[in-house]
Design an enzyme around this catalytic site. Structure first.
Site, mmCIF file in Angstrom:
data_model
loop_
_atom_site.group_PDB
_atom_site.id
_atom_site.type_symbol
_atom_site.label_atom_id
_atom_site.label_comp_id
_atom_site.label_asym_id
_atom_site.label_seq_id
_atom_site.Cartn_x
_atom_site.Cartn_y
_atom_site.Cartn_z
ATOM 1 N N ILE A 616 0.821 -1.217 0.000
ATOM 2 C CA ILE A 616 0.000 0.000 0.000
ATOM 3 C C ILE A 616 0.854 1.265 0.000
ATOM 4 C CG2 ILE A 616 -2.106 -0.955 1.023
ATOM 5 C CD1 ILE A 616 -1.095 0.051 3.756
ATOM 6 N N GLY A 617 2.130 1.123 0.143
ATOM 7 C CA GLY A 617 2.958 2.315 0.116
ATOM 8 C C GLY A 617 4.401 1.966 0.435
ATOM 9 N N GLY A 619 7.428 3.180 2.971
ATOM 10 C CA GLY A 619 7.811 3.974 4.142
ATOM 11 C C GLY A 619 9.303 4.229 4.143
ATOM 12 N N PHE A 621 11.629 2.821 5.810
ATOM 13 C CA PHE A 621 12.502 1.662 5.925
ATOM 14 C C PHE A 621 12.169 0.548 4.937
ATOM 15 C CE2 PHE A 621 14.718 3.044 9.617
ATOM 16 C CZ PHE A 621 13.822 3.824 10.316
ATOM 17 N N GLU A 623 8.806 -1.327 2.335
ATOM 18 C CA GLU A 623 7.407 -1.359 1.902
ATOM 19 C C GLU A 623 6.438 -1.374 3.073
ATOM 20 O OE1 GLU A 623 7.853 -3.863 -2.259
ATOM 21 O OE2 GLU A 623 7.259 -4.895 -0.433
ATOM 22 N N LYS A 642 4.586 -2.970 8.171
ATOM 23 C CA LYS A 642 5.761 -2.223 7.720
ATOM 24 C C LYS A 642 6.932 -3.173 7.816
ATOM 25 C CE LYS A 642 4.884 2.535 9.185
ATOM 26 N NZ LYS A 642 5.411 3.624 10.018
ATOM 27 N N ASP A 735 6.870 15.512 15.121
ATOM 28 C CA ASP A 735 6.611 15.445 13.685
ATOM 29 C C ASP A 735 5.114 15.336 13.443
ATOM 30 O OD1 ASP A 735 7.710 13.296 10.931
ATOM 31 O OD2 ASP A 735 7.169 15.417 11.017
HETATM 32 O O1 ACK Z 1 -1.063 7.636 2.489
HETATM 33 P P1 ACK Z 1 -1.028 6.181 2.591
HETATM 34 O O2 ACK Z 1 -1.983 5.347 1.923
HETATM 35 O O3 ACK Z 1 -1.000 5.794 4.106
HETATM 36 O O4 ACK Z 1 0.467 5.738 2.261
HETATM 37 C C1 ACK Z 1 1.240 5.636 3.391
HETATM 38 C C2 ACK Z 1 2.111 4.413 3.311
HETATM 39 O O5 ACK Z 1 1.538 3.406 4.088
HETATM 40 C C3 ACK Z 1 3.527 4.663 3.753
HETATM 41 O O6 ACK Z 1 3.525 5.097 5.077
HETATM 42 C C4 ACK Z 1 0.285 3.848 4.542
HETATM 43 N N1 ACK Z 1 0.116 3.364 5.857
HETATM 44 C C5 ACK Z 1 0.989 3.401 6.840
HETATM 45 N N2 ACK Z 1 0.472 2.846 7.950
HETATM 46 C C6 ACK Z 1 -0.775 2.448 7.602
HETATM 47 C C7 ACK Z 1 -1.827 1.822 8.307
HETATM 48 N N3 ACK Z 1 -1.693 1.474 9.588
HETATM 49 N N4 ACK Z 1 -2.957 1.572 7.699
HETATM 50 C C8 ACK Z 1 -3.097 1.928 6.424
HETATM 51 N N5 ACK Z 1 -2.144 2.507 5.717
HETATM 52 C C9 ACK Z 1 -1.003 2.780 6.283
HETATM 53 C C10 ACK Z 1 0.274 5.339 4.496
#
Ligand code: ACK
Length: 969
Positions: A616-617, A619, A621, A623, A642, A735
């Protein structure tokens, strides 16, 4: 019937001779008659001539013939034995002898020191006995030359003089003394139980025992006093005690003989000589101990029977684990123990200069100070683990473990049996703050000061003062932070005992709180100077009751006014912990071992229970994926995963896991929930609850203009609630931005991303400016890294702006430098389009230059709750969305005096709020209360105070002015 011939010799001896006939044969008898005892030679039965003393006055009555011996020395004897051998003539066999003849004689003795007594009276002699013959001879015997010798023995006690005389009294017998033997008895020299008993004269009485002490034979010593008794008949009786052979000797045949070569006897009590123990030998007779073979040794305490041994080899596999300023040292026992079981260890601690690789170089290393603690000890260790604590932070230490045993000293062995390790201690939290003192104590305040911790272990960034009313215990406490070693604590209750604890913080985190210090506030409104009372107070006291009352009243009014101020001021300046037992966040970086922190705060999840579905994204460190987690006994949930990308460094691993260690400490509906971590297999993963709508900024941009204000305020409320929770736990986020807020399907916003705080601290120089989120960060945090809850409040104001502007970038396309400069010059973001005035006002409050003036999250939360309860207050909005719009004062409409007055006191920002609430005149403002202002969204405490006091002042001066200008008609 026969002829008798008598011949008398000159010595008085009478020879009696007669002849007689039997059957015609003539027999001649010569009978010698002695008038006194006569020494006569006769032949014994073997025809050997013997000398005898004889007497035979049998014909004359009343004989009393004495024969006396020479003086017989006693020679130590106490009882002497007299053996008399004699012959005696049967009276009946003597012809013509009538009743005068006797067959006994008497034995006498007389004790004397004189060896030459010429005359001793008869009466001086003591009778021993009357001696009768067992056998007597007749005429026939004489003819047959048969000697009928009698032997009689008598004993007598002679103890009083040096010697004695014996005497034989004849009272008319015909007797010849053949021999008199005088003797005494001894127990002969003997050896019993290795003791020699000398030839010993028996005792005086027939029943007496003479106790005799023996003396040990050569090469022996007394075990127990050797004793025996010499009986009267010369027999040894009842041996007691005895001797034992000396070391090096053993008993053989009643004597002590030396141990032969190869044998030894160490103690006299040992049974006999023994063979030398292993690794030893004896080269001469009589060895008491065997000498060790070369290379083998014997400790002083080792028994001679023990084999000779060797010192141990060096300890093995020394490992060290550094934990801040403590080091755990652990090692394995030496490979060779030298045949002993008394191995012990000692630890040498050296401080070595940076870069010194020498383990023992005395040039570059110094012994550690006495303040270093060793547990369980430094020397004589039986265990193979030591915890060394109280070390200096960031210091190179060399630890040398010496293995020793009982023969190490004897062998003269040193460094060969040691192993060393060099470690560098980590940063550590400061040690305890001490000597807290209170000065300038008043009713409501006091000034605290304290000493820097003994071991700051780094640069002290700030001190934290925790205090509470003593009666309240720690149910409710307040926290203050300060850079200096002092703090002015205000807002206290009069005459109340407070308990204070202070702790210091360095880059390594907070140290322990100090011991409690108790101070009481005064009943006196003025500070006490030293022991005495404030002089001003004294002056006022004597100036009269009126003035006193006036001042008291003034103080009362001011204190009532200020009480709200000071209380609320503290609320912003100090985080106030009113919840009993509120948890305080623990910095995982205070753990030496990141894995320890992670396992303390996060649950390890078995990778098999995670089902990854999609990425989904990306980060910082690696994916970020979504997926499902099924933990046994719980229903399956959606999670975000993560992962730490491959090829990570130690630092990256640490930073990655630190976020989980932080997150794992929180439990709040507006904080992203940590489900657990996967650290036991790769890739490392952090599993959190899944937030369907992702990051707030992207989500709002996607849904621009689609939400009601109440929905937006609802989101903001959630974020404020999460932030209040964090600030209550003393966690500063650093932050806070819409990109770090996640939104779930119910539009619930949750604070996430807990990674930045460490990044900023870890690399204050390089990473700082590059990574600091300038647009979201308070000026003091940018300028001198003063990150506090108040700086989080600033960021929260920016988040508000982001939310209300549906994800607009704060300060649009201005560069960071321009943003910093604009803020410095008083520029603040304008209200976004359609932004309710109260919300923008709240943003402006969050962006107060003075951080103490900013509201607390608790106040923000209250404010938002009120707005949600009264949606009408949100109706009034500002102008159009307008780039570079400023909040600089607009010109007042001339006829509206409230506007001018607000301008004059610098609070023109409340113009619209007050006007909207109907406060259009100064008189109407007189009714303003704190509660009313809270309701209107004027929540900055100082602003409230200024408004109230200024309006009163203004009205007063206006009334005075009227009094002067108006003249009564
Ligand atoms: O904006 P997003 O969809 O929301 O893209 C970032 C990506 O991962 C990198 O941080 C998504 N993300 C992070 N933690 C979560 C979570 N707990 N639930 C859903 N999406 C998340 C974040």
């Amino acid at each position: 019937s026969s002829e008798h011939v008598f011949m008398v010799t000159s010595t008085g001896t009478v020879f009696l001779c007669w002849d007689f006939y039997i059957l015609g044969i003539k027999f001649s008898i010569l009978y010698v008659c002695f008038l006194q005892w006569e020494e006569v030679s006769i032949m014994d039965e073997k025809n050997i001539p013997i000398r005898t003393y004889q007497v035979c006055n049998v014909l004359e009555p009343n004989q009393n013939n004495w024969l006396r011996t020479d003086w017989i020395p006693r020679s130590g004897a106490q009882r002497v034995y007299v053996e008399v051998k004699f012959t005696l003539r049967d009276c009946n066999s003597l012809p013509g002898v009538t009743g005068t003849c006797k067959e006994t004689f008497n034995l006498y003795y007389h004790e004397s020191n004189e060896d030459r007594e010429s005359y001793i009276k008869e009466s001086s002699f003591i009778k021993v006995d009357t001696v009768a013959a067992d056998e007597s001879f007749t005429q026939v015997d004489v003819g047959d030359r048969i000697m009928k010798l009698n032997t009689e023995v008598r004993d007598v006690k002679v103890t009083t003089r040096k010697g004695f005389y014996l005497a034989f009294q004849d009272v008319g017998a015909c007797i010849a003394l053949v021999s008199v033997r005088v003797f005494y008895k001894t127990c002969p020299l003997t050896i019993r139980n290795l003791a020699t008993f000398p030839d010993t004269v028996t005792g005086a009485d027939t029943s007496s025992l003479v106790e005799v002490r023996g003396s040990c034979v050569n090469q022996s010593e007394e075990r127990e006093e050797p004793k025996m008794y010499c009986g009267a008949d010369g027999e040894w009786l009842v041996p007691i005690g005895g001797c034992v052979c000396n070391p090096g000797y053993e008993e053989k045949g009643g004597a002590c003989k030396a141990c032969s070569v190869g044998f030894y006897k160490a103690r006299s009590s040992d049974a006999g000589c023994s063979k030398c123990p292993p690794h030893s030998h004896s080269l001469r007779d009589g060895a008491t101990v065997c000498d060790c073979h070369s290379g083998f040794f014997r400790a002083n305490s080792d028994p001679p029977s023990m084999a000779c041994t060797q010192p141990p080899s060096a300890p093995q596999q020394l490992i060290s684990v550094v934990n801040e300023t403590s080091v755990v040292l652990e090692w394995a026992p030496p490979r060779r123990l030298g045949g002993r079981s008394d191995t012990s260890y000692s630890l040498e601690c050296l401080i070595c200069q940076t870069g010194s690789h020498s383990q023992t170089s005395s040039r570059s290393c110094l012994a550690c100070g006495s303040d270093v603690l060793f547990s369980p000890g430094q020397t004589g260790l039986k265990t193979t683990r030591v915890v060394v604590s109280e070390l200096r932070a960031h210091t190179h230490y060399t630890f040398i473990i010496h293995a020793r045993n009982g023969v190490s000293q004897a062998s003269g062995a040193g460094a060969a049996q040691s192993v060393a390790v060099t470690v560098t201690t980590n940063q550590a939290v400061p040690s305890l703050v001490s000597s807290i003192q209170a000065t300038d104590v008043t009713r409501h305040s006091l000034s605290l000061s304290w000493q820097q911790p003994d071991r700051p272990n780094g640069v002290i960034l700030e001190y934290e003062v925790k205090f509470y009313e003593k009666d309240q215990r720690e149910r409710s406490y307040r926290i203050m932070r300060t850079f200096s070693r002092s703090a002015d604590v205000t807002g206290l209750k009069p005459l109340t005992v407070y308990v204070f604890h202070v702790r210091a913080r360095t880059a390594a985190g907070y140290g322990e709180f100090s011991a409690p210090y108790e101070f009481s506030t005064n009943s006196d409104p003025f500070p006490l100077i030293g022991e005495g009372v404030n002089s001003a107070f004294l002056l006022l006291s004597v100036s009269g009751v009126g003035i006193l009352l006036l001042i008291t009243a003034a103080v009362f009014i001011i204190s009532r006014r200020r009480s709200k101020y000071s209380k609320t001021k503290q609320d912003s300046e100090e985080e106030k912990h009113l919840n009993p037992g509120v948890k305080i966040y623990v910095d995982p970086f205070t753990y030496e071992d990141p894995d320890q922190a992670i396992h303390e705060f996060a649950k390890e999840i078995d990778v098999s229970s995670i089902h990854i579905e999609r990425v989904i994204g990306v980060g910082e460190f690696g994916e970020v994926c979504s997926g499902r987690l099924r933990v046994q006994g719980k229903r399956e949930i959606y999670v975000a995963i993560k992962s730490l990308k491959a090829g990570y460094s130690d630092k990256q691993r640490r930073d990655f896991l630190s976020e989980a260690s932080i997150m794992g400490q929180f439990d709040h509906p507006n904080i992203i929930r940590l489900e657990g971590v996967v650290t036991r297999c790769k890739p490392l993963m952090i599993i959190t609850e899944y937030m369907e709508n992702g990051s707030l900024d992207a989500f709002l941009r996607k849904h621009d203009g689609q939400f009601t204000v109440i929905q937006l305020v609802g989101m903001l409320r959630g974020i404020a609630s999460g932030m209040k929770y964090l600030s209550d736990m003393s966690y500063v986020h650093r932050d806070l931005a819409a990109r770090n807020i996640l939104v779930n399907s119910n539009l619930v916003c949750k604070v996430s991303d807990f990674g930045l705080s460490r990044v900023l601290e870890d690399d204050p120089e390089a990473a700082y400016t590059a990574r600091i989120p300038i647009r979201w960060t308070a000026p003091e945090a940018i300028a001198y890294r003063k990150f506090t809850t108040a700086s989080d409040v600033w960021s929260y104001g920016i988040v508000m702006w982001e939310v209300v502007s549906y994800g607009e970038r704060p300060y649009w396309d201005m560069n960071n430098q321009d943003v910093i400069k604009a803020i410095e010059e008083g520029y603040r973001l304008p209200a976004p389009m359609d932004c309710p005035v109260v919300l923008h006002q709240l943003m402006l409050d969050c962006w107060e230059r003075e951080r103490a003036e900013r509201p607390s999250f608790s106040q923000i939360l209250n404010m938002l709750d009120k707005l949600i309860r009264n949606p009408g207050t949100l109706r009034r909005t500002g102008g159009d969305r307008n780039k570079y719009n400023t909040i600089l004062p607009e010109v007042c409409v001339p006829e509206w005096s409230v506007c001018e007055w607000l301008q004059s006191i610098g609070l023109e920002r409340y113009r619209d709020t007050l006007a909207a609430a109907g406060y259009t005149s100064l008189e109407s403002l007189l009714a303003l209360t704190h509660q009313e202002m809270d309701r209107l969204g004027i929540i900055t405490p100082t602003h409230q105070d200024i408004l109230i006091s200024s309006v009163q002042q203004e009205m007063l001066s206006q009334m005075q002015h009227m009094q002067h200008t108006m003249v009564p008609v």
